[in-house]
Scaffold this active site. Sequence first.
Site, PDB file in Angstrom:
ATOM      1  N   LYS A 271      41.994  53.525  47.487  1.00  9.66           N
ATOM      2  CA  LYS A 271      43.438  53.197  46.693  1.00  9.66           C
ATOM      3  C   LYS A 271      44.582  53.727  47.231  1.00  9.66           C
ATOM      4  CE  LYS A 271      40.850  51.326  43.473  1.00  9.66           C
ATOM      5  NZ  LYS A 271      40.859  49.857  42.953  1.00  9.66           N
TER       6      LYS A 271
ATOM      7  N   ASP B 285      43.641  49.054  48.346  1.00 12.11           N
ATOM      8  CA  ASP B 285      43.917  48.486  47.123  1.00 12.11           C
ATOM      9  C   ASP B 285      45.131  49.049  46.367  1.00 12.11           C
ATOM     10  OD1 ASP B 285      43.636  47.019  44.517  1.00 12.11           O
ATOM     11  OD2 ASP B 285      41.483  47.580  44.223  1.00 12.11           O
TER      12      ASP B 285
ATOM     13  N   GLU C 217      44.847  44.704  49.366  1.00 14.28           N
ATOM     14  CA  GLU C 217      44.186  43.984  48.112  1.00 14.28           C
ATOM     15  C   GLU C 217      45.404  44.077  46.916  1.00 14.28           C
ATOM     16  OE1 GLU C 217      40.411  44.910  45.030  1.00 14.28           O
ATOM     17  OE2 GLU C 217      40.241  45.156  47.295  1.00 14.28           O
TER      18      GLU C 217
ATOM     19  N   GLU D  47      40.756  39.797  41.526  1.00 11.98           N
ATOM     20  CA  GLU D  47      40.565  40.530  40.509  1.00 11.98           C
ATOM     21  C   GLU D  47      41.386  40.242  39.086  1.00 11.98           C
ATOM     22  OE1 GLU D  47      41.148  45.389  39.460  1.00 11.98           O
ATOM     23  OE2 GLU D  47      40.878  44.641  41.500  1.00 11.98           O
TER      24      GLU D  47
ATOM     25  N   ASP E 116      35.839  37.399  40.566  1.00 10.91           N
ATOM     26  CA  ASP E 116      35.024  38.587  39.771  1.00 10.91           C
ATOM     27  C   ASP E 116      34.495  37.430  38.717  1.00 10.91           C
ATOM     28  OD1 ASP E 116      34.459  39.827  37.369  1.00 10.91           O
ATOM     29  OD2 ASP E 116      35.292  41.540  38.402  1.00 10.91           O
TER      30      ASP E 116
ATOM     31  N   HIS F 268      35.154  41.236  43.454  1.00  9.75           N
ATOM     32  CA  HIS F 268      35.449  42.368  42.942  1.00  9.75           C
ATOM     33  C   HIS F 268      34.329  42.926  41.851  1.00  9.75           C
ATOM     34  CE1 HIS F 268      37.475  44.311  39.295  1.00  9.75           C
ATOM     35  NE2 HIS F 268      37.739  45.224  40.307  1.00  9.75           N
TER      36      HIS F 268
END
Length: 370
Positions: free
Chosen positions: A168, A197, A223, A249, A272, A299
């Site tokens: 992240k 992400d 992402e 996502e 997702d 995701h």
Amino acid sequence: MARITHVEIRMVDLVPMVRRTDAIQSFVSQETPLVTITDADGAVGTGYSYTIGTGGPAVISLLRETLVPRLIGREAEEIEAIWRDLLFATHATAVGAITSLALAAIDTALWDLRCKRAGLPLWRLAGGAKPAIPLYSTEGGWLHIEPQALVEDAIRVKEQGFAGSKVKVGKPHLAQDRARLSAVRAAVGDDFRLMVDANQAFHFHEAMLRAQMLAEVGITWFEEPMPADDLAGHVRLAAQSRVPIAVGESLYSPGQFADYVRAGACSIVQVDVARVGGITPWLKVAHMAEAMNIAVCPHFLMELHVSLVCAIPNSWMLEYIPQLDPITRSRLDIRGGLAHPPEVAGLGIDWDHQAIREQTIAGSHSDHRG
């Protein structure tokens, strides 16, 4: 075929096994709506969706009051017709997260039922493209985790044969994100994929600056760099970034994915199954991406997505985040860093019904019978 005679709704609230933080939120709770559908022959299918701690009661209310009553008496095999009819029954509230999450719980239950009646695992009935998929791990890359712990986790999953790790990003200063990523890259070498992400945290200017830094570190994809409703910003970023852009996502319909793909705003589709409204629309998005030569890396939801990514030819990797351990007896089949889909008929998720009953949130349980 057989008509639907009984539908049961429950919701459990699962606490993540590790602390999960990103640039905009903390994932402290997983409300998990569950729908169980029984047909006139006695065949049973169970489906589910999830939230990250809010909105679950709204999903349950939509299921109980509006969607599930419309299932009784329908032919269970008419999945496309049911999905479309339920979507239009909630037309005033679609497209959006609550409606998509409710539709997904029903749709995955219908697919589970279809596969069980056919005696086939989901990955075969939905396409049967490949017997296994490479894994990457996110569970050791949350934003609060210190660089040394990031490094240790990446080394561990690399040794286990995983294809990569995701970290992240979204620290206050670019230099902080660079230091974290550079430490991991130095430890694992260039033959291990690193993804990042941002969870929609950046405005365009900051996203461009981060993209330049990410290219220097050798990042595989960037992402959710910006808010998902900023399609024009993603088009500009994708045109200038040397790092591929991944989205999905926070997209809730095949049409939203079509807008991104048509505009050239992404290189990786992360559809997702819960947030897009179920397996029925998930497959539409995946095949659209295939037609445009775009990879699918979904995701979350590894317990369900493992079957879907093995059903299609253009899947690339599966995200490893354990989700359902407290209410299932089955576990992801991992061998040499590859995830193998279940071979039993249905979704292949072995629900622990006693644990589900014990953890059902008060007021969420309801029965609908024909």
